[in-house]
Scaffold this motif. Structure first.
Motif, PDB file in Angstrom:
ATOM      1  N   SER A   1       0.834  -1.207   0.000  1.00 46.16           N
ATOM      2  CA  SER A   1       0.000   0.000   0.000  1.00 46.16           C
ATOM      3  C   SER A   1       0.867   1.254   0.000  1.00 46.16           C
ATOM      4  CB  SER A   1      -0.920   0.009   1.224  1.00 46.16           C
ATOM      5  OG  SER A   1      -1.773  -1.107   1.231  1.00 46.16           O
ATOM      6  N   THR A   2       1.926   1.241   0.786  1.00 46.85           N
ATOM      7  CA  THR A   2       2.849   2.376   0.845  1.00 46.85           C
ATOM      8  C   THR A   2       3.454   2.657  -0.514  1.00 46.85           C
ATOM      9  OG1 THR A   2       3.402   2.066   3.177  1.00 46.85           O
ATOM     10  CG2 THR A   2       5.065   3.122   1.809  1.00 46.85           C
ATOM     11  N   CYS A   3       3.876   1.622  -1.192  1.00 41.02           N
ATOM     12  CA  CYS A   3       4.491   1.782  -2.515  1.00 41.02           C
ATOM     13  C   CYS A   3       3.493   2.382  -3.502  1.00 41.02           C
ATOM     14  CB  CYS A   3       4.993   0.423  -3.005  1.00 41.02           C
ATOM     15  SG  CYS A   3       6.025   0.516  -4.478  1.00 41.02           S
ATOM     16  N   ILE A   4       2.256   1.903  -3.490  1.00 42.63           N
ATOM     17  CA  ILE A   4       1.241   2.405  -4.422  1.00 42.63           C
ATOM     18  C   ILE A   4       0.874   3.855  -4.098  1.00 42.63           C
ATOM     19  CG2 ILE A   4      -1.163   2.141  -5.151  1.00 42.63           C
ATOM     20  CD1 ILE A   4      -0.803  -0.890  -4.749  1.00 42.63           C
ATOM     21  N   ILE A   5       0.697   4.168  -2.801  1.00 37.67           N
ATOM     22  CA  ILE A   5       0.343   5.539  -2.407  1.00 37.67           C
ATOM     23  C   ILE A   5       1.414   6.521  -2.858  1.00 37.67           C
ATOM     24  CG2 ILE A   5       0.085   7.055  -0.402  1.00 37.67           C
ATOM     25  CD1 ILE A   5      -1.250   4.664   1.037  1.00 37.67           C
ATOM     26  N   CYS A   6       2.675   6.194  -2.610  1.00 39.08           N
ATOM     27  CA  CYS A   6       3.770   7.088  -2.995  1.00 39.08           C
ATOM     28  C   CYS A   6       3.881   7.201  -4.513  1.00 39.08           C
ATOM     29  CB  CYS A   6       5.090   6.597  -2.398  1.00 39.08           C
ATOM     30  SG  CYS A   6       5.198   6.801  -0.614  1.00 39.08           S
ATOM     31  N   ALA A   7       3.600   6.128  -5.224  1.00 41.62           N
ATOM     32  CA  ALA A   7       3.634   6.174  -6.691  1.00 41.62           C
ATOM     33  C   ALA A   7       2.578   7.135  -7.226  1.00 41.62           C
ATOM     34  CB  ALA A   7       3.424   4.777  -7.259  1.00 41.62           C
ATOM     35  N   LEU A   8       1.367   7.078  -6.672  1.00 40.46           N
ATOM     36  CA  LEU A   8       0.287   7.952  -7.135  1.00 40.46           C
ATOM     37  C   LEU A   8       0.581   9.418  -6.823  1.00 40.46           C
ATOM     38  CD1 LEU A   8      -2.826   5.804  -6.122  1.00 40.46           C
ATOM     39  CD2 LEU A   8      -1.936   6.195  -8.427  1.00 40.46           C
ATOM     40  N   VAL A   9       1.048   9.691  -5.604  1.00 40.87           N
ATOM     41  CA  VAL A   9       1.358  11.076  -5.219  1.00 40.87           C
ATOM     42  C   VAL A   9       2.470  11.632  -6.088  1.00 40.87           C
ATOM     43  CG1 VAL A   9       2.227  12.547  -3.363  1.00 40.87           C
ATOM     44  CG2 VAL A   9       0.567  10.754  -2.847  1.00 40.87           C
ATOM     45  N   SER A  10       3.499  10.838  -6.315  1.00 43.17           N
ATOM     46  CA  SER A  10       4.632  11.288  -7.119  1.00 43.17           C
ATOM     47  C   SER A  10       4.249  11.452  -8.588  1.00 43.17           C
ATOM     48  CB  SER A  10       5.788  10.294  -6.985  1.00 43.17           C
ATOM     49  OG  SER A  10       6.957  10.801  -7.572  1.00 43.17           O
ATOM     50  N   LEU A  11       3.373  10.587  -9.074  1.00 44.18           N
ATOM     51  CA  LEU A  11       2.921  10.692 -10.460  1.00 44.18           C
ATOM     52  C   LEU A  11       2.166  11.995 -10.680  1.00 44.18           C
ATOM     53  CD1 LEU A  11       2.800   9.072 -13.163  1.00 44.18           C
ATOM     54  CD2 LEU A  11       0.587   8.205 -12.404  1.00 44.18           C
ATOM     55  N   LEU A  12       1.360  12.382  -9.707  1.00 48.64           N
ATOM     56  CA  LEU A  12       0.569  13.613  -9.810  1.00 48.64           C
ATOM     57  C   LEU A  12       1.432  14.857  -9.607  1.00 48.64           C
ATOM     58  CD1 LEU A  12      -2.629  12.533  -7.846  1.00 48.64           C
ATOM     59  CD2 LEU A  12      -2.409  12.820 -10.320  1.00 48.64           C
ATOM     60  N   SER A  13       2.415  14.754  -8.734  1.00 44.87           N
ATOM     61  CA  SER A  13       3.238  15.930  -8.418  1.00 44.87           C
ATOM     62  C   SER A  13       4.461  16.042  -9.303  1.00 44.87           C
ATOM     63  CB  SER A  13       3.684  15.877  -6.950  1.00 44.87           C
ATOM     64  OG  SER A  13       4.569  14.798  -6.736  1.00 44.87           O
ATOM     65  N   GLY A  14       4.921  14.927  -9.866  1.00 45.58           N
ATOM     66  CA  GLY A  14       6.140  14.944 -10.655  1.00 45.58           C
ATOM     67  C   GLY A  14       7.384  15.071  -9.805  1.00 45.58           C
ATOM     68  N   SER A  15       7.268  14.822  -8.503  1.00 44.53           N
ATOM     69  CA  SER A  15       8.386  15.064  -7.599  1.00 44.53           C
ATOM     70  C   SER A  15       8.497  13.966  -6.554  1.00 44.53           C
ATOM     71  CB  SER A  15       8.219  16.423  -6.905  1.00 44.53           C
ATOM     72  OG  SER A  15       9.164  16.574  -5.882  1.00 44.53           O
ATOM     73  N   SER A  16       9.561  13.191  -6.638  1.00 42.37           N
ATOM     74  CA  SER A  16       9.813  12.172  -5.610  1.00 42.37           C
ATOM     75  C   SER A  16      10.225  12.841  -4.307  1.00 42.37           C
ATOM     76  CB  SER A  16      10.912  11.215  -6.088  1.00 42.37           C
ATOM     77  OG  SER A  16      12.097  11.919  -6.372  1.00 42.37           O
ATOM     78  N   TRP A  17      10.932  13.957  -4.397  1.00 42.33           N
ATOM     79  CA  TRP A  17      11.400  14.640  -3.185  1.00 42.33           C
ATOM     80  C   TRP A  17      10.218  15.160  -2.356  1.00 42.33           C
ATOM     81  CZ3 TRP A  17      16.546  17.767  -3.287  1.00 42.33           C
ATOM     82  CH2 TRP A  17      17.559  16.958  -3.802  1.00 42.33           C
ATOM     83  N   THR A  18       9.255  15.802  -3.014  1.00 41.54           N
ATOM     84  CA  THR A  18       8.077  16.301  -2.300  1.00 41.54           C
ATOM     85  C   THR A  18       7.293  15.150  -1.694  1.00 41.54           C
ATOM     86  OG1 THR A  18       7.916  18.217  -3.769  1.00 41.54           O
ATOM     87  CG2 THR A  18       5.945  17.625  -2.540  1.00 41.54           C
ATOM     88  N   THR A  19       7.144  14.076  -2.445  1.00 45.49           N
ATOM     89  CA  THR A  19       6.401  12.906  -1.970  1.00 45.49           C
ATOM     90  C   THR A  19       7.043  12.326  -0.709  1.00 45.49           C
ATOM     91  OG1 THR A  19       5.705  12.372  -4.227  1.00 45.49           O
ATOM     92  CG2 THR A  19       5.592  10.597  -2.599  1.00 45.49           C
ATOM     93  N   ILE A  20       8.356  12.148  -0.746  1.00 42.80           N
ATOM     94  CA  ILE A  20       9.063  11.540   0.379  1.00 42.80           C
ATOM     95  C   ILE A  20       9.068  12.461   1.594  1.00 42.80           C
ATOM     96  CG2 ILE A  20      11.328  10.728   1.158  1.00 42.80           C
ATOM     97  CD1 ILE A  20      11.760   9.749  -1.768  1.00 42.80           C
ATOM     98  N   ALA A  21       9.216  13.777   1.355  1.00 44.13           N
ATOM     99  CA  ALA A  21       9.292  14.728   2.468  1.00 44.13           C
ATOM    100  C   ALA A  21       7.954  14.928   3.166  1.00 44.13           C
ATOM    101  CB  ALA A  21       9.807  16.076   1.969  1.00 44.13           C
ATOM    102  N   THR A  22       6.848  14.556   2.519  1.00 44.54           N
ATOM    103  CA  THR A  22       5.524  14.772   3.114  1.00 44.54           C
ATOM    104  C   THR A  22       4.896  13.433   3.514  1.00 44.54           C
ATOM    105  OG1 THR A  22       4.605  14.884   0.854  1.00 44.54           O
ATOM    106  CG2 THR A  22       5.128  16.962   1.936  1.00 44.54           C
ATOM    107  N   ILE A  23       4.258  12.780   2.582  1.00 37.01           N
ATOM    108  CA  ILE A  23       3.566  11.532   2.902  1.00 37.01           C
ATOM    109  C   ILE A  23       4.552  10.437   3.308  1.00 37.01           C
ATOM    110  CG2 ILE A  23       3.560  10.636   0.535  1.00 37.01           C
ATOM    111  CD1 ILE A  23       0.721  10.348   3.147  1.00 37.01           C
ATOM    112  N   GLY A  24       5.776  10.500   2.758  1.00 37.65           N
ATOM    113  CA  GLY A  24       6.784   9.497   3.097  1.00 37.65           C
ATOM    114  C   GLY A  24       7.152   9.513   4.568  1.00 37.65           C
ATOM    115  N   VAL A  25       7.311  10.716   5.137  1.00 34.84           N
ATOM    116  CA  VAL A  25       7.645  10.841   6.555  1.00 34.84           C
ATOM    117  C   VAL A  25       6.529  10.250   7.419  1.00 34.84           C
ATOM    118  CG1 VAL A  25       8.064  12.478   8.424  1.00 34.84           C
ATOM    119  CG2 VAL A  25       9.119  12.845   6.186  1.00 34.84           C
ATOM    120  N   ALA A  26       5.278  10.526   7.052  1.00 38.67           N
ATOM    121  CA  ALA A  26       4.144   9.967   7.805  1.00 38.67           C
ATOM    122  C   ALA A  26       4.120   8.444   7.708  1.00 38.67           C
ATOM    123  CB  ALA A  26       2.840  10.559   7.283  1.00 38.67           C
ATOM    124  N   LEU A  27       4.399   7.908   6.543  1.00 41.77           N
ATOM    125  CA  LEU A  27       4.371   6.456   6.358  1.00 41.77           C
ATOM    126  C   LEU A  27       5.493   5.766   7.131  1.00 41.77           C
ATOM    127  CD1 LEU A  27       3.457   6.395   2.566  1.00 41.77           C
ATOM    128  CD2 LEU A  27       2.056   5.494   4.427  1.00 41.77           C
TER     129      LEU A  27
END
Length: 502
Positions: free
Chosen positions: A133-159
């Protein structure tokens, strides 16, 4: 990725056209020196090697490169100065983004955004399906934002926090977060690296993305299967720790769904394609306002260095001081649980300074290797052995990995690889989309696996997990170049140029 594509598409290899090309064995001396020094640093300092030892190793490696080049090949010092200025200018936005990441990490935690997500997440998410689930959630957020860094710094920290509460090894969780984030980043038309790889090779952006599906889709599917299977045995040990976490969070923070307005508004900014630096800064400000409204007792505790007590009298000076420390300094919020204390502690912008220091030193080493033409000399040796399609793709993969190690930056690796191999692919009658795909499969996704690369340094700092700890579990990242090589060996979907296009 986060920073704007400011790197010139005119390769730095062409800057020193009047400088003699070093012999490959000579060009390898600074690299061998760096590897030896890093081995010594890791032996002496262990987990503290990124707190100064690695920076020193990079500067000493740079010194060896400059000394050999100036004495043997008469490369003028001004050539190194010029390349260092250009390289550091290219990463200046990255450094600002790192500071903004420090701000958002502190403010999202203290404001209750991350604690609220963890509080409800550990009760909703099953340990059995957490990794996939974590992998899929981060993939969707990053796909929409175009940014792995933003994804990891926000939802990634919570996960990461949810994973700890569920009793899941944080290295596995970090691997799932990074795998998903880099899949989305790679396949998003909003991603800087995706745009850079297509433009540097002269490939249409959406042609590039569609062609990547032949290697990226099967790699991501295998990654999801691995995380699914790995999660099947993870359910039994979580119950007690979940209760401990939820009780501690509820006792310390004002848990409220209102805090989720911050990630919601952040998502809206991302959807409207607001630049990443602005998104991170505005999100930090929104989280700061939320902290003032919902967590004043914690801000007062941070300001006065005491345990947070609900109902504490909040004065303007205390609130202001507490909020400022949240953004720029270290915070420790006692919760009554040692494990939870470690989770909710933050380091703010100050915590990103060792990473900024390491990036500057890494960029200086890479700039010296470029200005001296030593990188060019080594990669030309690799290029000479490329005979068929597979060997050409394998050489590209090897060069991208080598450039990620030596230059410490994926953007430089993408540009240099594209410039070096563009003519070779054309002479072999191969379409540019093969080069652009290979470059992304090898350079973009592996950068996060190298401890001194900008991506590796940043993500290990943000997630609090050492690069070499999460590396084995970033299945998508290290399987991507393997899949590229397998597809090239099979000759599947290898596009040839039309005769008139050559």
């Amino acid at each position: 990725m986060l920073r704007a594509v400011s790197l010139s598409l005119h390769s730095p290899l062409k800057i020193m056209t009047n400088t003699r090309l070093p012999h490959p064995l000579v060009a390898a001396v600074p690299l061998v020196t760096l590897i030896a020094l890093l081995a010594v640093v890791i032996t002496l300092f262990g987990s503290d090697s990124l707190s100064g030892g690695s920076q020193l190793a990079l500067l000493l490696g740079m010194a060896v490169c400059v000394c050999v080049s100036m004495t043997v090949y008469r490369v003028p010092w001004r050539a190194f100065e010029s390349q260092i200025r250009q390289t550091l200018g290219d990463v200046s936005i990255t450094l600002l983004i790192l500071l903004a990441v420090g701000m958002i990490a502190g403010s999202w935690m203290v404001s209750g955004v991350v604690p609220t997500i963890i509080y409800y997440g550990v009760q909703i998410m099953s340990p059995r399906f957490f990794l996939v689930s974590t992998c899929i959630i981060c993939a969707l957020v990053s796909l929409l934002s175009g940014s792995s860094w933003t994804t990891i710094a926000t939802i990634g920290v919570a996960l990461i926090g949810i994973g700890r509460a569920l009793g899941i090894d944080e290295a596995w969780t970090a691997g799932a977060i990074i795998s998903g984030a880099y899949f989305g980043d790679k396949m998003s038309p909003l991603s800087d690296t995706t745009i850079l790889a297509s433009s540097a090779t002269g490939t249409d952006l959406f042609t590039h993305i569609r062609y990547m599906m032949f290697t990226t889709a099967p790699t991501f599917l295998v990654t999801l299967i691995i995380f699914f299977v790995a999660g099947l045995a993870g359910e039994q040990a979580a119950v007690v720790q979940v209760s401990e976490y939820t009780a501690g969070l509820e006792r310390t923070f004002h848990i409220s769904l209102w805090t989720l307005l911050v990630p919601l508004l952040t998502g809206i900014l991302i959807a409207r394609r607001v630049p990443s630096l602005i998104v991170l800064f505005l999100s930090s400000v929104l989280a700061g306002i939320t902290a003032l409204v919902l967590q004043p007792h914690i801000l007062c505790a941070i300001a006065s260095d005491t345990a947070p007590l609900p109902g504490t009298e909040a004065t303007l000076p205390l609130l202001t001081r507490g909020l400022a420390v949240t953004w720029f300094g270290s915070t420790a919020v006692p919760t009554g649980s040692a494990a939870l204390d470690a989770l909710v502690s933050t380091r703010g912008m100050a915590g990103m300074l060792p990473t900024v220091w390491l990036i500057i030193c890494s960029m200086c080493f890479g700039a010296a290797m470029v200005a001296s033409r030593m990188i060019e000399s080594i990669t030309l040796v690799i290029l000479r052995v490329a005979r068929g399609v597979f060997s050409l793709v394998a050489s590209t993969v090897g060069s991208c990995l080598f450039l990620n190690v030596t230059t410490g930056d994926q953007f430089i690796s993408i540009v240099l690889a594209a410039d070096m191999y563009k003519d070779a692919y054309r002479r072999k009658g191969l379409e540019s989309r093969l080069l652009s795909r290979t470059t992304e499969d090898a350079a973009t996704v592996t950068s996060v696996l190298i401890p001194w690369n900008t991506c590796g340094m940043t993500q290990s700092t943000v997630l609090g997990v050492a690069t070499l700890s999460y590396l084995p579990y970033c299945f998508f990242n290290w399987l991507s170049p393997v899949t590229t090589l397998a597809v090239a060996a099979l000759g599947w979907k290898i596009k040839k140029l039309q005769p008139q296009s050559r």
